[in-house]
Design a protein around this motif. Structure first.
Motif, PDB file in Angstrom:
ATOM      1  N   VAL A   1      54.284 -54.251  88.517  1.00  0.00           N
ATOM      2  CA  VAL A   1      55.526 -54.352  89.280  1.00  0.00           C
ATOM      3  C   VAL A   1      55.744 -53.051  90.028  1.00  0.00           C
ATOM      4  N   SER A   2      56.092 -53.130  91.293  1.00  0.00           N
ATOM      5  CA  SER A   2      56.272 -51.937  92.106  1.00  0.00           C
ATOM      6  C   SER A   2      57.416 -51.077  91.598  1.00  0.00           C
ATOM      7  N   GLU A   3      57.163 -49.754  91.531  1.00  0.00           N
ATOM      8  CA  GLU A   3      58.215 -48.827  91.125  1.00  0.00           C
ATOM      9  C   GLU A   3      59.389 -48.868  92.107  1.00  0.00           C
ATOM     10  N   SER A   4      59.122 -49.302  93.353  1.00  0.00           N
ATOM     11  CA  SER A   4      60.188 -49.332  94.352  1.00  0.00           C
ATOM     12  C   SER A   4      61.274 -50.341  94.007  1.00  0.00           C
ATOM     13  N   LEU A   5      60.988 -51.245  93.067  1.00  0.00           N
ATOM     14  CA  LEU A   5      61.985 -52.233  92.662  1.00  0.00           C
ATOM     15  C   LEU A   5      63.024 -51.638  91.713  1.00  0.00           C
ATOM     16  N   ILE A   6      62.740 -50.442  91.177  1.00  0.00           N
ATOM     17  CA  ILE A   6      63.697 -49.801  90.279  1.00  0.00           C
ATOM     18  C   ILE A   6      64.809 -49.183  91.125  1.00  0.00           C
ATOM     19  N   PRO A   7      66.072 -49.463  90.825  1.00  0.00           N
ATOM     20  CA  PRO A   7      67.155 -48.888  91.619  1.00  0.00           C
ATOM     21  C   PRO A   7      67.116 -47.365  91.581  1.00  0.00           C
ATOM     22  N   SER A   8      67.564 -46.736  92.655  1.00  0.00           N
ATOM     23  CA  SER A   8      67.543 -45.279  92.728  1.00  0.00           C
ATOM     24  C   SER A   8      68.641 -44.645  91.873  1.00  0.00           C
ATOM     25  N   HIS A   9      69.751 -45.379  91.633  1.00  0.00           N
ATOM     26  CA  HIS A   9      70.847 -44.789  90.872  1.00  0.00           C
ATOM     27  C   HIS A   9      70.574 -44.949  89.368  1.00  0.00           C
ATOM     28  N   LEU A  10      69.674 -44.122  88.851  1.00  0.00           N
ATOM     29  CA  LEU A  10      69.301 -44.181  87.450  1.00  0.00           C
ATOM     30  C   LEU A  10      70.170 -43.250  86.620  1.00  0.00           C
ATOM     31  N   HIS A  11      70.398 -43.657  85.409  1.00  0.00           N
ATOM     32  CA  HIS A  11      70.959 -42.861  84.323  1.00  0.00           C
ATOM     33  C   HIS A  11      72.287 -42.212  84.678  1.00  0.00           C
ATOM     34  N   ALA A  12      72.324 -40.862  84.799  1.00  0.00           N
ATOM     35  CA  ALA A  12      73.602 -40.173  84.964  1.00  0.00           C
ATOM     36  C   ALA A  12      74.356 -40.677  86.190  1.00  0.00           C
ATOM     37  N   ARG A  13      73.637 -41.096  87.211  1.00  0.00           N
ATOM     38  CA  ARG A  13      74.307 -41.547  88.424  1.00  0.00           C
ATOM     39  C   ARG A  13      75.084 -42.835  88.185  1.00  0.00           C
ATOM     40  N   TYR A  14      74.682 -43.629  87.208  1.00  0.00           N
ATOM     41  CA  TYR A  14      75.422 -44.863  86.910  1.00  0.00           C
ATOM     42  C   TYR A  14      76.850 -44.527  86.500  1.00  0.00           C
ATOM     43  N   ALA A 375      64.317 -61.554  79.244  1.00  0.00           N
ATOM     44  CA  ALA A 375      64.598 -61.543  80.674  1.00  0.00           C
ATOM     45  C   ALA A 375      63.908 -62.706  81.362  1.00  0.00           C
ATOM     46  N   ASN A 376      64.432 -63.084  82.524  1.00  0.00           N
ATOM     47  CA  ASN A 376      63.706 -64.018  83.386  1.00  0.00           C
ATOM     48  C   ASN A 376      62.348 -63.411  83.745  1.00  0.00           C
ATOM     49  N   ARG A 377      61.338 -64.232  83.871  1.00  0.00           N
ATOM     50  CA  ARG A 377      59.985 -63.726  84.119  1.00  0.00           C
ATOM     51  C   ARG A 377      59.882 -62.927  85.413  1.00  0.00           C
ATOM     52  N   THR A 378      60.744 -63.196  86.378  1.00  0.00           N
ATOM     53  CA  THR A 378      60.635 -62.553  87.689  1.00  0.00           C
ATOM     54  C   THR A 378      61.251 -61.159  87.736  1.00  0.00           C
ATOM     55  N   GLY A 398      56.720 -66.656  78.299  1.00  0.00           N
ATOM     56  CA  GLY A 398      56.860 -68.097  78.478  1.00  0.00           C
ATOM     57  C   GLY A 398      56.944 -68.472  79.938  1.00  0.00           C
ATOM     58  N   PRO A 399      57.072 -69.759  80.224  1.00  0.00           N
ATOM     59  CA  PRO A 399      57.133 -70.211  81.616  1.00  0.00           C
ATOM     60  C   PRO A 399      58.391 -69.757  82.346  1.00  0.00           C
ATOM     61  N   ARG A 400      59.466 -69.500  81.615  1.00  0.00           N
ATOM     62  CA  ARG A 400      60.718 -69.084  82.263  1.00  0.00           C
ATOM     63  C   ARG A 400      61.181 -67.701  81.830  1.00  0.00           C
ATOM     64  N   PHE A 401      60.948 -67.364  80.567  1.00  0.00           N
ATOM     65  CA  PHE A 401      61.481 -66.119  80.033  1.00  0.00           C
ATOM     66  C   PHE A 401      60.397 -65.316  79.322  1.00  0.00           C
ATOM     67  N   LYS A 402      60.641 -64.012  79.238  1.00  0.00           N
ATOM     68  CA  LYS A 402      59.750 -63.113  78.512  1.00  0.00           C
ATOM     69  C   LYS A 402      60.569 -62.275  77.551  1.00  0.00           C
TER      70      LYS A 402
END
Length: 409
Positions: A1-14, A375-378, A398-402
């Protein structure tokens, strides 16, 4: 999975609050926000309609339900007494900060609806007001299916004759069926404003009882009535107590059942059910650990349901907290964290909240402790776990969830 899919506002910024100037007609309102808060600093068209069109006298008592970040209440005309309520604890925190930033001292309640004012009734999760005691109620319609009707009935009960109920929402959020409900309850409705695919309507409380409609015979209009779902998980039978508007309130959802069947909980483990909903995972984990879990959730109605579920399961020493993810227990330590993180903000997929679930899990886990989630597989949770924990394990695919697990090294 591409790291770019991780939101930029991580941790303290939340958890970093910021104030955003938002225009309200000729005024500018300072709105407090952070990720996970309703609208996250953007202008919500329904709140804008409420701010622009709601009218009241300076002697009126006004209640804002589903107040979000309190933009509409801060921008609205001043009233004699104002009460705000929202079911999400992060919205409550945002509303309090917004009001303070605009010099307003207004109480904000972590509550879903308005229950009858009874001295013998618990206050948790509901705002309790006397019948016919309010001049105006505003409702920003909720996204949760089935949650609007109880709010409208609450409003009808607490409004004085001649009092007005203002209801706003988007076309894609169900404002059309909401308007039909308002008209059926109040006997008439008028459009007060519209724009951006959103609409604001107003209805006046008449001197007449509620109509005899089938929907109004629902037992869930009583805030103390819960739906009971019998379940058997990991060889343990118990009952789940829940209400309309709580996630998967009518039945045990497949993803939660999968995690319950696949999670590993050592005997004696200190367990946190993070985002507990009605409390299913925490009850199962308590049985496996032979030690009562801690339950936290942001939603006032979910917490009311979880308290009923754990009590019915005999977990008399359970701790059930209102918490924006793990904020209320960040100073504590756990051996196991279990979660089915929410990933929707309204109808949109939003990764900021589930990302923070995983980051908070790291913070509260003891070395060697594990987070286990479904989580949903996607969804790209693997990348987030790999970044924070260093590695992860796919327990079930699974087919829908992991089901994923990661250990704090």
């Amino acid at each position: 999975v591409s790291e770019s899919l991780i939101p930029s506002h991580l941790h303290a910024r939340y958890r970093a609050w910021r104030e955003v100037p938002v225009r309200a007609g000729h005024r500018t309102v300072a709105v407090a926000t952070r990720p996970g808060v309703f609208a996250d600093g953007a202008l919500d068209d329904s709140a804008a309609l409420l701010a622009r069109h709601v009218t009241c006298r300076d002697t009126d008592t006004v209640v804002h339900l589903g107040c979000g970040n309190a933009f509409a209440a801060a921008a609205a005309p001043r009233a004699g007494q104002v009460l705000l309520a929202d079911r999400h604890v992060a919205n409550v925190a945002a509303a309090r900060r917004t009001l303070a930033a605009n010099g307003l001292a207004v109480p904000v309640h972590h509550a879903h609806g308005i229950a009858a004012a009874r001295p013998d009734a618990p206050d948790a999760g509901t705002l309790r007001l006397a019948d016919s005691s309010v001049d105006a109620v505003t409702i920003r319609i909720p996204h949760e299916k089935g949650a609007l009707l109880p709010l409208l009935v609450d409003a009808h009960r607490v409004l004085r004759v001649g009092g007005r109920c203002w209801v706003a929402g988007g076309t894609n959020e169900g404002i059309k069926p909401a308007v039909a409900l308002v008209e059926a309850l109040f006997g008439g409705v008028a459009t007060a404003g519209q724009g951006g695919g959103h609409r604001l309507v107003v209805a006046t409380r008449r001197d007449r009882p509620l109509p005899d409609e089938p929907a109004l015979r629902s037992p869930f209009l009583d805030h103390d009535h819960h739906h009971v779902v019998p379940v058997v998980l990991r060889g343990h039978a118990f009952t789940v107590h829940t209400r309309p508007g709580v996630f998967s309130w009518e039945h045990l959802d497949e993803a939660t059942a999968l995690l319950a069947e696949h999670m590993t909980v050592p005997r004696g483990a200190r367990v946190l059910d993070l985002g507990c909903g009605a409390g299913v995972l925490g009850v199962v984990a308590s049985r496996l650990a032979d030690r009562t879990a801690t339950f936290v959730d942001a939603d006032a109605e979910a917490l009311r349901a979880a308290r009923r579920t754990v009590a019915a399961a005999g977990l008399t020493d359970a701790r059930v907290f209102a918490s924006d993810i793990a904020e209320a227990v960040l100073e504590e330590t756990f051996d196991t964290v279990v979660a089915n993180p929410p990933f929707h903000m309204g109808k949109a997929t939003a990764l900021a909240v589930p990302t923070q679930f995983m980051l908070d899990a790291w913070d509260v886990l003891a070395p060697g402790g594990t987070v286990q989630l479904v989580a949903n597989r996607t969804l790209p949770y693997e990348a987030i776990l790999a970044e924070r924990f260093g590695s992860y394990t796919t327990v079930h695919d699974g087919p829908r969830f992991k089901v994923l697990a990661a250990t704090k090294r």
